[in-house]
Design a protein around this motif. Sequence first.
Motif, PDB file in Angstrom:
ATOM      1  N   LEU A  24      -6.668   0.988  -6.193  1.00 57.07           N
ATOM      2  CA  LEU A  24      -6.275   1.125  -7.591  1.00 57.07           C
ATOM      3  C   LEU A  24      -6.460  -0.167  -8.364  1.00 57.07           C
ATOM      4  N   ARG A  25      -6.657  -0.012  -9.681  1.00 53.35           N
ATOM      5  CA  ARG A  25      -6.683  -1.150 -10.605  1.00 53.35           C
ATOM      6  C   ARG A  25      -5.272  -1.263 -11.187  1.00 53.35           C
ATOM      7  N   ILE A  26      -4.602  -2.361 -10.908  1.00 53.84           N
ATOM      8  CA  ILE A  26      -3.188  -2.504 -11.259  1.00 53.84           C
ATOM      9  C   ILE A  26      -2.998  -3.708 -12.172  1.00 53.84           C
ATOM     10  N   LEU A  27      -2.227  -3.513 -13.226  1.00 51.61           N
ATOM     11  CA  LEU A  27      -1.829  -4.595 -14.128  1.00 51.61           C
ATOM     12  C   LEU A  27      -0.333  -4.814 -13.992  1.00 51.61           C
ATOM     13  N   ASP A  28       0.068  -6.054 -13.679  1.00 54.32           N
ATOM     14  CA  ASP A  28       1.480  -6.414 -13.554  1.00 54.32           C
ATOM     15  C   ASP A  28       1.828  -7.335 -14.725  1.00 54.32           C
ATOM     16  N   VAL A  29       2.536  -6.785 -15.711  1.00 50.84           N
ATOM     17  CA  VAL A  29       2.871  -7.512 -16.939  1.00 50.84           C
ATOM     18  C   VAL A  29       4.219  -8.202 -16.757  1.00 50.84           C
ATOM     19  N   GLY A  30       4.243  -9.518 -16.984  1.00 48.12           N
ATOM     20  CA  GLY A  30       5.451 -10.279 -16.724  1.00 48.12           C
ATOM     21  C   GLY A  30       5.721 -10.319 -15.236  1.00 48.12           C
ATOM     22  N   MET A  31       4.709 -10.724 -14.478  1.00 49.30           N
ATOM     23  CA  MET A  31       4.758 -10.591 -13.012  1.00 49.30           C
ATOM     24  C   MET A  31       5.699 -11.581 -12.353  1.00 49.30           C
ATOM     25  N   GLY A  32       6.220 -12.588 -13.092  1.00 50.76           N
ATOM     26  CA  GLY A  32       7.108 -13.568 -12.488  1.00 50.76           C
ATOM     27  C   GLY A  32       6.395 -14.358 -11.409  1.00 50.76           C
ATOM     28  N   GLN A  33       7.008 -14.475 -10.242  1.00 53.61           N
ATOM     29  CA  GLN A  33       6.405 -15.242  -9.153  1.00 53.61           C
ATOM     30  C   GLN A  33       5.396 -14.442  -8.347  1.00 53.61           C
ATOM     31  N   GLY A  34       5.149 -13.201  -8.773  1.00 53.00           N
ATOM     32  CA  GLY A  34       4.060 -12.415  -8.194  1.00 53.00           C
ATOM     33  C   GLY A  34       4.413 -11.590  -6.975  1.00 53.00           C
ATOM     34  N   THR A  35       5.696 -11.303  -6.773  1.00 52.10           N
ATOM     35  CA  THR A  35       6.121 -10.574  -5.579  1.00 52.10           C
ATOM     36  C   THR A  35       5.414  -9.227  -5.445  1.00 52.10           C
ATOM     37  N   GLN A  36       5.490  -8.408  -6.495  1.00 54.76           N
ATOM     38  CA  GLN A  36       4.863  -7.083  -6.424  1.00 54.76           C
ATOM     39  C   GLN A  36       3.348  -7.182  -6.473  1.00 54.76           C
ATOM     40  N   ALA A  37       2.816  -8.105  -7.265  1.00 54.91           N
ATOM     41  CA  ALA A  37       1.364  -8.250  -7.373  1.00 54.91           C
ATOM     42  C   ALA A  37       0.745  -8.570  -6.020  1.00 54.91           C
ATOM     43  N   LEU A  38       1.327  -9.520  -5.295  1.00 57.94           N
ATOM     44  CA  LEU A  38       0.788  -9.883  -3.991  1.00 57.94           C
ATOM     45  C   LEU A  38       0.959  -8.755  -2.978  1.00 57.94           C
ATOM     46  N   ARG A  39       2.105  -8.080  -3.032  1.00 57.79           N
ATOM     47  CA  ARG A  39       2.333  -6.976  -2.110  1.00 57.79           C
ATOM     48  C   ARG A  39       1.277  -5.887  -2.294  1.00 57.79           C
ATOM     49  N   LEU A  40       0.957  -5.576  -3.533  1.00 63.80           N
ATOM     50  CA  LEU A  40      -0.016  -4.527  -3.817  1.00 63.80           C
ATOM     51  C   LEU A  40      -1.432  -4.972  -3.473  1.00 63.80           C
ATOM     52  N   ALA A  41      -1.712  -6.250  -3.671  1.00 59.45           N
ATOM     53  CA  ALA A  41      -3.028  -6.763  -3.273  1.00 59.45           C
ATOM     54  C   ALA A  41      -3.190  -6.697  -1.757  1.00 59.45           C
ATOM     55  N   ARG A  42      -2.124  -6.988  -1.029  1.00 54.85           N
ATOM     56  CA  ARG A  42      -2.183  -6.882   0.441  1.00 54.85           C
ATOM     57  C   ARG A  42      -2.447  -5.444   0.879  1.00 54.85           C
ATOM     58  N   ALA A  43      -2.022  -4.489   0.042  1.00 57.15           N
ATOM     59  CA  ALA A  43      -2.240  -3.071   0.359  1.00 57.15           C
ATOM     60  C   ALA A  43      -3.657  -2.616   0.013  1.00 57.15           C
TER      61      ALA A  43
END
Length: 240
Positions: A24-43
Amino acid sequence: MRQELVARQLDEQIAARFPVGQRLRILDVGMGQGTQALRLARAGHTVTGLESDPEMLRIAREALGGEPAGIRERVRLIEGNGQDTGVHFLPGSFDVVLCHGVLMYVQEPDAMVAGLARMLAPGGLLSLLVRNADALAMRPGMAGDWDGALAAFDTDRYTNRLGLSVRADRLDALTATLASIAAPLHAWYGVRIFTDNVSNDVELPPAAELERVLAAEDRAGRTDPYRGVAALLHLCGVRG
């Protein structure tokens, strides 16, 4: 606690909407320290993180730098404001848009939510995490602060853990907003029902106990009437 519960809920919604294995192409707005962004990239997903706070962006970049090359190449980090998504991206560019813990800092959120929805391709998922204005009396009340609890019934403002005066959202108002921008509410969850008054400084319990806490929070966040008094609401809208 918050990040783990939201991750479980988000994964459930993604699995319900997209074929297994689809990147998927995912946009994380206001991602902070990137917890969810990195988790989803690992997936295996391609993730764009948008963050306006330079310090948070620095922390996210440092965390990303510690990931394997295959994950780093799937993540793009941009300094920018969530209210200006149209400046950075074309409409329909993403399958999933996250906006977690951001709307409380926006005085008039409807325009921003509409802008986020425009970033979604048809059938895309919009994930919002907001402070629950219908339960603002719970935190002071459970702490025995009766003056604070009584005052919270008549406002949508509160002081967050950073000491800032910010605003909360009501489920019915956001439901109406999502319907009006062609991304109607598909599912919603409560987040932090039993543990909202636990300090961020408290050490995590042993793994077995932590899993029981998460199981109880997860179950309550999906069950009425408990989810209605959660500190946070996780709303998932689907772009028509």
